[in-house]
Scaffold this active site. Structure first.
Site, PDB file in Angstrom:
ATOM      1  CD  GLU A 168       7.333   0.559   3.339  1.00  0.00           C
ATOM      2  OE1 GLU A 168       6.649   0.182   2.368  1.00  0.00           O
ATOM      3  OE2 GLU A 168       8.265   1.370   3.257  1.00  0.00           O
ATOM      4  NE  ARG A 191      -5.092  -3.725  -2.725  1.00  0.00           N
ATOM      5  CZ  ARG A 191      -3.901  -3.590  -2.129  1.00  0.00           C
ATOM      6  NH1 ARG A 191      -2.942  -4.463  -2.333  1.00  0.00           N
ATOM      7  NH2 ARG A 191      -3.654  -2.567  -1.341  1.00  0.00           N
ATOM      8  CE  LYS A 239       0.873   0.999   4.013  1.00  0.00           C
ATOM      9  NZ  LYS A 239       1.936   0.337   4.764  1.00  0.00           N
TER      10      LYS A 239
HETATM   11  P1  ATP Z   1      -1.123   0.064   0.589  1.00  0.00           P
HETATM   12  O1  ATP Z   1      -1.609  -0.365  -0.758  1.00  0.00           O
HETATM   13  O2  ATP Z   1      -2.192   0.617   1.462  1.00  0.00           O
HETATM   14  O3  ATP Z   1       0.081   0.957   0.520  1.00  0.00           O
HETATM   15  P2  ATP Z   1       0.661  -2.053   1.216  1.00  0.00           P
HETATM   16  O4  ATP Z   1       0.431  -3.394   0.654  1.00  0.00           O
HETATM   17  O5  ATP Z   1       1.757  -1.284   0.634  1.00  0.00           O
HETATM   18  O6  ATP Z   1      -0.712  -1.280   1.285  1.00  0.00           O
HETATM   19  P3  ATP Z   1       1.837  -3.034   3.596  1.00  0.00           P
HETATM   20  O7  ATP Z   1       2.161  -2.317   4.836  1.00  0.00           O
HETATM   21  O8  ATP Z   1       2.950  -3.560   2.767  1.00  0.00           O
HETATM   22  O9  ATP Z   1       0.905  -2.084   2.755  1.00  0.00           O
HETATM   23  O10 ATP Z   1       0.792  -4.201   3.900  1.00  0.00           O
HETATM   24  C1  ATP Z   1       0.968  -5.146   4.922  1.00  0.00           C
HETATM   25  C2  ATP Z   1       0.150  -6.362   4.576  1.00  0.00           C
HETATM   26  O11 ATP Z   1      -1.222  -6.026   4.429  1.00  0.00           O
HETATM   27  C3  ATP Z   1       0.611  -6.965   3.269  1.00  0.00           C
HETATM   28  O12 ATP Z   1       0.698  -8.366   3.443  1.00  0.00           O
HETATM   29  C4  ATP Z   1      -0.472  -6.595   2.311  1.00  0.00           C
HETATM   30  O13 ATP Z   1      -0.615  -7.559   1.305  1.00  0.00           O
HETATM   31  C5  ATP Z   1      -1.710  -6.506   3.198  1.00  0.00           C
HETATM   32  N1  ATP Z   1      -2.693  -5.594   2.641  1.00  0.00           N
HETATM   33  C6  ATP Z   1      -2.504  -4.309   2.301  1.00  0.00           C
HETATM   34  N2  ATP Z   1      -3.619  -3.782   1.762  1.00  0.00           N
HETATM   35  C7  ATP Z   1      -4.558  -4.766   1.771  1.00  0.00           C
HETATM   36  C8  ATP Z   1      -5.919  -4.871   1.349  1.00  0.00           C
HETATM   37  N3  ATP Z   1      -6.552  -3.837   0.797  1.00  0.00           N
HETATM   38  N4  ATP Z   1      -6.550  -6.050   1.514  1.00  0.00           N
HETATM   39  C9  ATP Z   1      -5.914  -7.090   2.060  1.00  0.00           C
HETATM   40  N5  ATP Z   1      -4.645  -7.075   2.487  1.00  0.00           N
HETATM   41  C10 ATP Z   1      -3.955  -5.932   2.341  1.00  0.00           C
HETATM   42 MG    MG Z   2       3.637  -3.156   0.647  1.00  0.00          MG
END
Ligand code: ATP
Ligand code: MG
Length: 564
Positions: free
Chosen positions: A37, A263, A273
């Protein structure tokens, strides 16, 4: 597609894919996607997902799409899109022409919602947010059906169309899937599909005033792109039945398989984020690309290499249960890569003036110094030597304790690539008593680094010529947090910020070969650490170096533990 590393060992995701290939589940195709995102910069956790998705595609001869999962106007922006594109490219991956935006699917998603209304599987609910929460029930109590649940298809179609047309206020209506308010899985209790939001979207502007929820948008975006394996993190495990429900009810042609993995959690680091935005907005760091940030932009500016990050992601592998990875492993991967790649140079961070009393005044010698002790192909550079030098303050002690082997009054040491020098006198500041200069003699017979009479010295120290060296600013970075788990406990995580995470040294002296060093280029400062030319603030007139990492390797301890 760039794939510098060897084919990774198998894991449970690859085993699932192998099985699908064997049973020809997706006509033998493998298509993944990385769906960030654009509401922040990518961090090292995202890198794990990038490496996994692009790595699998490369390994199986498939494709990986880059998709902006931009279905929430709040906080999304083109700046973030641009940063994501730059970072995934920098990591070494290529989506070719497959850059997609969920926001391009809004119309299709709207039509899918209409289809669900028509088959009686979605309804417009006019409870407010608090009531919806209340009706949803808890883990132990089933939910209650909304009084609007049995609206007619006609009424639902009419209301939904008017939601889109902007006739209603925010929060007055939502579109919900009609599933099961008594489901043990709360996700399945008539989840929201669309909500009204009067906020301009960075791509669609004011065109839409209803926005799809993640669960509805994501499975259909995957299906539209003919994804085969939709890899996501563990917290979406409970959402998988919903992912499948939408696709089953809509009888779509492509029904991808969602697979969840753990993760990345990293010690001394926050990887959310929302928290990273806080650090940027509070001014705890200088921006998303502050070299202490766990973002790819920060790591790039710090001097980390994409190869080191890819190698790290491969080493940690993928698993189905959460764990905490030691930051030392990442640092180890960085050192391992830079040890091979970084040319060696000399830099004095905290200079102490050394006068060689018996060296002919005005004479300058040039020493030919190899850039890498194990790799002659990296060539060499000339390092000037003259009677006034700088050495590191910490390499001299007027009253050395027993185990101090470096320079002290009456003591002899070797200068790296050069002569033996012996301290014969010290000059002190009259007021403070601080040593401001030391006087030495050199032995002209030791140019080779060895004494013809066979006498030994206990230390070799680095140095630069005072007249020829360049001044530089050096930023010593350390861990951003002082505790392994900054999020532990209920207190504010910023309380755990490491107050010593940045030390700026303004009076450093570096050897003249560094003149014009390219922004971002990386070096080992002998005996000091790995450094890179700051790509933002460094210029020909004012060199600025960032410490990427120290030379010391605390990983040894960890790999010992791993072996047991
Ligand atoms: P955050 O928790 O930092 O806000 P998010 O999951 O909301 O992360 P996205 O932009 O939706 O952020 O993530 C894009 C992709 O990266 C998704 O498929 C998510 O599962 C993966 N991702 C995010 N954080 C991690 C992590 N710590 N380890 C592995 N994959 C991750
Ligand atoms: Mg997300």
């Amino acid at each position: 597609m760039t794939q510098a590393t060897s084919s990774p060992p198998s894991d449970f995701i690859r085993e699932i894919i192998d099985e699908h290939l064997r049973t020809i589940r997706f006509q033998g195709r493998v298509a993944t996607r990385f769906p960030p995102e654009p509401n922040g910069y990518l961090h090292i956790g995202h890198a794990k997902s990038v490496c996994l998705n692009f790595g699998i595609a490369a390994q199986y001869g498939g494709t990986c799409n880059l998709r902006m999962d931009d279905t929430d106007p709040t906080g999304e922006s083109q700046e973030y899109v641009d940063s994501i594109i730059q970072d995934v490219k920098w990591l070494g991956f290529d989506w070719e022409d497959r850059l997609y935006y969920a926001s391009d699917y809004y119309e299709q998603l709207y039509q899918y919602a209409v289809q669900l209304i028509k088959i009686g599987k979605a309804y417009v609910c006019s409870l407010n947010a608090a009531e919806i929460r209340d009706y949803r029930g808890t883990l132990t109590d089933p939910g209650k059906e909304s009084p609007y649940r049995n609206r007619s298809v006609e009424e639902n179609l009419d209301l939904f169309e008017r939601m889109r047309a902007g006739e209603f206020k925010e929060g007055t209506h939502v579109l919900r899937a009609k599933i099961d308010m008594a489901s043990p899985n709360i996700t399945m209790r008539d989840p929201i599909m669309f909500r009204i939001r009067y906020e301009p979207h960075y791509r669609t502007g004011n065109k839409w005033v209803i926005y799809p929820m993640y669960d509805f948008a994501h499975c259909l975006s995957d299906s539209i792109e003919k994804i085969t394996h939709s890899i996501c993190t563990l917290e979406f495990e409970n959402n998988r039945p919903l992912y499948d429900w939408f696709l089953d009810e809509l009888k779509v042609e492509y029904h991808p398989q969602q697979i969840e993995f753990a993760r990345l959690n990293l010690s001394y680091t926050v990887l959310s984020k929302r928290r990273l935005i806080e650090l940027v907005e509070n001014g705890n760091v200088s921006g998303w690309d502050d070299p202490r940030m766990p973002t790819l932009a920060g790591m790039r500016r710090r001097g980390y290499t994409p190869e080191a990050i890819r190698n790290f992601c491969e080493r940690i592998g993928v698993a189905k249960n959460d764990s905490l990875i030691d930051l030392a492993l990442l640092e180890h991967c960085v050192r391992e890569d830079l040890n091979i790649k970084a040319p060696r140079v000399m830099a004095v961070l905290r200079p102490l003036r050394v006068v060689i009393d018996n060296y002919p005044e005005g004479q300058v010698e040039e020493f030919d110094c190899p850039y890498h002790p194990q790799n002659p192909e990296m060539g060499s550079r000339k390092v000037p030597f003259s009677p006034i030098l700088f050495i590191e303050q910490e390499d001299f002690m007027e009253h050395p304790p027993k185990k101090f082997y470096r320079l002290a009054p009456g003591r002899e040491v070797r200068l790296r690539y050069g002569y033996f020098i012996k301290c014969i006198n010290v000059v002190k500041d009259r007021n403070t008593g601080e040593v401001t200069e030391i006087h030495c003699t050199y032995d002209p017979e030791t140019r080779s680094g060895f004494a013809p009479d066979g006498r030994k010295v206990d230390a070799t120290i680095h140095w630069v010529s005072a007249k020829h060296s360049l001044s530089a600013e050096v930023r010593l970075y350390d861990r951003l947090f002082s505790v392994a788990d900054p999020m532990e406990g209920s207190s504010d995580f910023t309380e755990h910020l490491n107050s010593k995470s940045l030390e700026v040294l303004k009076t450093c002296r570096v050897e003249p070969s560094l003149k014009g060093a390219a922004p971002g280029s990386r070096f080992q400062f002998e005996r000091t650490g790995y450094f890179c030319v700051d790509p933002v603030d460094s210029s020909d007139k004012a060199l600025v170096f960032n410490r990427t990492t120290t030379l010391r390797d605390s990983w040894a301890k960890i790999s010992e533990k791993e072996k047991r």
